[in-house]
Enzyme design. Structure first.
Site, PDB file in Angstrom:
ATOM      1  N   ASP A   1      72.493 -17.512 -46.938  1.00  0.00           N
ATOM      2  CA  ASP A   1      72.113 -18.531 -47.923  1.00  0.00           C
ATOM      3  C   ASP A   1      70.669 -19.006 -47.759  1.00  0.00           C
ATOM      4  OD1 ASP A   1      74.643 -18.857 -49.344  1.00  0.00           O
ATOM      5  OD2 ASP A   1      75.396 -19.542 -47.406  1.00  0.00           O
TER       6      ASP A   1
ATOM      7  N   HIS B   1      78.794 -17.997 -52.758  1.00  0.00           N
ATOM      8  CA  HIS B   1      78.790 -19.410 -52.384  1.00  0.00           C
ATOM      9  C   HIS B   1      77.776 -20.082 -53.306  1.00  0.00           C
ATOM     10  CE1 HIS B   1      78.712 -23.083 -50.176  1.00  0.00           C
ATOM     11  NE2 HIS B   1      77.718 -22.806 -49.368  1.00  0.00           N
TER      12      HIS B   1
ATOM     13  N   GLY C   1      84.360 -11.631 -44.530  1.00  0.00           N
ATOM     14  CA  GLY C   1      84.267 -10.303 -45.106  1.00  0.00           C
ATOM     15  C   GLY C   1      85.204  -9.286 -44.471  1.00  0.00           C
TER      16      GLY C   1
ATOM     17  N   ASP D   1      82.993 -27.007 -49.954  1.00  0.00           N
ATOM     18  CA  ASP D   1      82.751 -26.076 -48.854  1.00  0.00           C
ATOM     19  C   ASP D   1      81.929 -26.754 -47.760  1.00  0.00           C
ATOM     20  OD1 ASP D   1      82.920 -23.102 -48.086  1.00  0.00           O
ATOM     21  OD2 ASP D   1      80.799 -23.555 -47.808  1.00  0.00           O
TER      22      ASP D   1
ATOM     23  N   GLU E   1      93.826 -27.791 -22.237  1.00  0.00           N
ATOM     24  CA  GLU E   1      94.473 -28.810 -23.068  1.00  0.00           C
ATOM     25  C   GLU E   1      93.699 -29.119 -24.347  1.00  0.00           C
ATOM     26  OE1 GLU E   1      97.462 -29.702 -22.661  1.00  0.00           O
ATOM     27  OE2 GLU E   1      97.599 -28.679 -20.725  1.00  0.00           O
TER      28      GLU E   1
ATOM     29  N   GLU F   1      94.361 -24.529 -26.426  1.00  0.00           N
ATOM     30  CA  GLU F   1      95.618 -24.704 -27.154  1.00  0.00           C
ATOM     31  C   GLU F   1      95.436 -25.076 -28.632  1.00  0.00           C
ATOM     32  OE1 GLU F   1      98.716 -26.853 -25.152  1.00  0.00           O
ATOM     33  OE2 GLU F   1      98.273 -25.881 -23.247  1.00  0.00           O
TER      34      GLU F   1
HETATM   35  P1  NDP Z   1      75.514 -11.990 -43.357  1.00  0.00           P
HETATM   36  O1  NDP Z   1      74.477 -12.704 -42.576  1.00  0.00           O
HETATM   37  O2  NDP Z   1      76.738 -11.464 -42.676  1.00  0.00           O
HETATM   38  O3  NDP Z   1      74.869 -10.717 -44.095  1.00  0.00           O
HETATM   39  C1  NDP Z   1      73.653 -10.776 -44.762  1.00  0.00           C
HETATM   40  C2  NDP Z   1      73.064  -9.372 -44.799  1.00  0.00           C
HETATM   41  O4  NDP Z   1      71.858  -9.374 -45.543  1.00  0.00           O
HETATM   42  C3  NDP Z   1      72.735  -8.833 -43.421  1.00  0.00           C
HETATM   43  O5  NDP Z   1      73.175  -7.500 -43.319  1.00  0.00           O
HETATM   44  C4  NDP Z   1      71.217  -8.935 -43.403  1.00  0.00           C
HETATM   45  O6  NDP Z   1      70.599  -7.994 -42.553  1.00  0.00           O
HETATM   46  C5  NDP Z   1      70.888  -8.616 -44.821  1.00  0.00           C
HETATM   47  N1  NDP Z   1      69.545  -9.005 -45.201  1.00  0.00           N
HETATM   48  C6  NDP Z   1      68.785 -10.013 -44.715  1.00  0.00           C
HETATM   49  N2  NDP Z   1      67.588 -10.036 -45.344  1.00  0.00           N
HETATM   50  C7  NDP Z   1      67.601  -9.025 -46.243  1.00  0.00           C
HETATM   51  C8  NDP Z   1      66.651  -8.527 -47.199  1.00  0.00           C
HETATM   52  N3  NDP Z   1      65.449  -9.106 -47.347  1.00  0.00           N
HETATM   53  N4  NDP Z   1      66.998  -7.469 -47.951  1.00  0.00           N
HETATM   54  C9  NDP Z   1      68.183  -6.871 -47.816  1.00  0.00           C
HETATM   55  N5  NDP Z   1      69.125  -7.290 -46.909  1.00  0.00           N
HETATM   56  C10 NDP Z   1      68.827  -8.346 -46.153  1.00  0.00           C
HETATM   57  O7  NDP Z   1      75.918 -12.937 -44.591  1.00  0.00           O
HETATM   58  P2  NDP Z   1      77.380 -13.342 -45.099  1.00  0.00           P
HETATM   59  O8  NDP Z   1      78.070 -12.144 -45.631  1.00  0.00           O
HETATM   60  O9  NDP Z   1      78.050 -14.198 -44.097  1.00  0.00           O
HETATM   61  O10 NDP Z   1      76.994 -14.307 -46.302  1.00  0.00           O
HETATM   62  C11 NDP Z   1      76.627 -13.811 -47.572  1.00  0.00           C
HETATM   63  C12 NDP Z   1      77.031 -14.818 -48.623  1.00  0.00           C
HETATM   64  O11 NDP Z   1      78.461 -14.921 -48.626  1.00  0.00           O
HETATM   65  C13 NDP Z   1      76.517 -16.223 -48.376  1.00  0.00           C
HETATM   66  O12 NDP Z   1      76.223 -16.804 -49.625  1.00  0.00           O
HETATM   67  C14 NDP Z   1      77.720 -16.930 -47.738  1.00  0.00           C
HETATM   68  O13 NDP Z   1      77.724 -18.327 -47.948  1.00  0.00           O
HETATM   69  C15 NDP Z   1      78.846 -16.274 -48.495  1.00  0.00           C
HETATM   70  N6  NDP Z   1      80.165 -16.324 -47.871  1.00  0.00           N
HETATM   71  C16 NDP Z   1      80.317 -15.890 -46.585  1.00  0.00           C
HETATM   72  C17 NDP Z   1      81.551 -15.899 -45.996  1.00  0.00           C
HETATM   73  C18 NDP Z   1      81.752 -15.375 -44.615  1.00  0.00           C
HETATM   74  O14 NDP Z   1      82.884 -15.471 -44.131  1.00  0.00           O
HETATM   75  N7  NDP Z   1      80.782 -14.810 -43.929  1.00  0.00           N
HETATM   76  C19 NDP Z   1      82.742 -16.418 -46.710  1.00  0.00           C
HETATM   77  C20 NDP Z   1      82.495 -16.748 -48.096  1.00  0.00           C
HETATM   78  C21 NDP Z   1      81.235 -16.730 -48.622  1.00  0.00           C
HETATM   79  P3  NDP Z   1      70.395  -8.365 -40.967  1.00  0.00           P
HETATM   80  O15 NDP Z   1      71.758  -8.475 -40.384  1.00  0.00           O
HETATM   81  O16 NDP Z   1      69.632  -7.213 -40.462  1.00  0.00           O
HETATM   82  O17 NDP Z   1      69.628  -9.659 -40.948  1.00  0.00           O
HETATM   83 MG    MG Z   2      83.869 -22.432 -46.519  1.00  0.00          MG
END
Ligand code: NDP
Ligand code: MG
Length: 333
Positions: free
Chosen positions: A83, A108, A134, A191, A227, A231
């Site tokens: 985000d 999100h 995910g 959220d 504790e 748990e």
């Molecule tokens: P992650 O941090 O797991 O994944 C983000 C990915 O984007 C990483 O692979 C990152 O690479 C890559 N990235 C970063 N910068 C760039 C760029 N400039 N160009 C291309 N790729 C790039 O994010 P999430 O999946 O956790 O979150 C994504 C969205 O989903 C957010 O909006 C979050 O709020 C939402 N969300 C997440 C949940 C979760 O459980 N994780 C649940 C519900 C919603 P690198 O790892 O190399 O930095």
């Molecule tokens: Mg949440």
């Protein structure tokens, strides 16, 4: 009560024969990319080259490319970047390549609701927010199931934005479990509230305070850890399966009486007043601004607070004790 959409209410047709771009192959990105592809939809992945997730996307049979190429000709552009970097990447690499009638999708609502991203009026803006991480979105899909999803529509110039969002949610398996309609405002605010007050902030603070109270009273930290931290999972698993009633059915009568009579002395009307203040900070955008400023100024406060807990007696005790319990698949960061 909310309306719930299932598979018959969420046909995948609006995305059939179209290209979907997934920007970022992380927790959500890898699940959406693979599930949509398995649902028969063409998926183009954008990821940073020379990263672990770039290689993962390749291993999963994708040919990850740059954002411009992925966005070009995509009916739906799913932004699964962290985000806090979405606004910057949107401005520099997504916005300049958007064409009227395309749909931007988020998991999100943060950046849209608080207006860190303001897409042009001729672009649909939708959200599909799976109610799980995910890896679960992927593993449930592979098993033939799905994780419930929230959908929302913020901009709808083509008049079929909801159908596109429902198709996306169905394509990742969400319609097998149920899709609930919400708004960007409701999803974003609840959220943030949930993670600050109950799930992450409230629970961590409760565990820390309980552990400290026992240790300061002279009890051994190892016992206090079991504790007050270990748990928690046992109790939460019971709540997860059957709510408070099933948890109370399972615990001893002594524990149940302690729960019913003492709990309200821990979370009091004062705590609730503070919760309302925190909700106000969320709805006014104060929290969002504070977090964006903190990120942009180098995360000094964030890192300081993180380190304090990392080096605390609670965490040190836990790192030692978890090594004794092979079955818990102990993780260290
Ligand atoms: P992650 O941090 O797991 O994944 C983000 C990915 O984007 C990483 O692979 C990152 O690479 C890559 N990235 C970063 N910068 C760039 C760029 N400039 N160009 C291309 N790729 C790039 O994010 P999430 O999946 O956790 O979150 C994504 C969205 O989903 C957010 O909006 C979050 O709020 C939402 N969300 C997440 C949940 C979760 O459980 N994780 C649940 C519900 C919603 P690198 O790892 O190399 O930095
Ligand atoms: Mg949440």
């Amino acid at each position: 009560m909310a309306k719930i959409f299932y598979e018959a209410d969420a046909p995948i047709d609006p995305l059939k024969g179209k290209k979907v771009a997934v920007i970022g192959y992380g927790s959500q990105g890898h699940a959406h990319s693979q599930n949509l592809r398995d649902s028969g939809i063409e998926v183009a992945v954008a990821e940073l080259p020379d990263t672990a997730n770039y290689q993962l996307a390749q291993q999963h049979g994708f040919t990850p490319g740059d954002i411009k190429t992925a966005v070009d000709g995509a009916a739906l552009i799913i932004i699964t970047l962290p985000d806090e970097i979405q606004a910057k990447v949107y401005k520099s690499q997504i916005a300049p390549n958007l064409k009227a009638g395309q749909t931007l999708g988020f998991c999100h609502g943060f950046n849209i609701h608080f207006k860190y991203i303001s897409p042009p009026k001729n672009i649909n803006v939708v959200m599909v927010a799976p109610k799980g991480p995910g890896h679960l979105v992927r593993s449930e899909f592979v098993k033939g199931g799905g994780v419930p999803c929230l959908v929302a529509v913020q901009q709808n110039p083509t008049k079929d934005a909801l159908n596109i969002a429902l198709a996306w949610a169905n394509g990742i398996g969400g319609a097998r479990a149920g899709i609930i309609k919400t708004t960007y405002k409701e999803e974003t605010e609840t959220d943030l509230f949930g993670e600050q007050v109950v799930l992450c902030g409230g629970l961590s603070a409760l565990i820390k305070a309980g552990f400290k109270t026992l240790v300061e009273a002279g009890y051994q930290p190892e016992i206090a850890y079991f504790e007050c931290m270990h748990e928690v999972k046992l109790i939460v698993d019971l709540m997860y399966q059957g709510g408070l009633s099933y948890m109370r059915y399972s615990i001893s009568n002594t524990a149940e009486y302690g729960d019913l009579s003492r709990g309200p002395r821990i979370i009091t009307s004062k705590t609730k007043t503070e919760m309302k203040k925190i909700l106000k900070e969320i709805t006014s955008g104060k929290f969002a601004k504070e977090w964006v400023d903190e990120y942009n100024s180098g995360l000094k406060k964030f890192n300081k607070l993180y380190k304090e807990d990392y080096n605390s007696k609670l965490e040190k005790t836990g790192r030692k004790l978890r090594k004794m319990m092979k079955w818990i698949d102990a993780k260290e960061v």
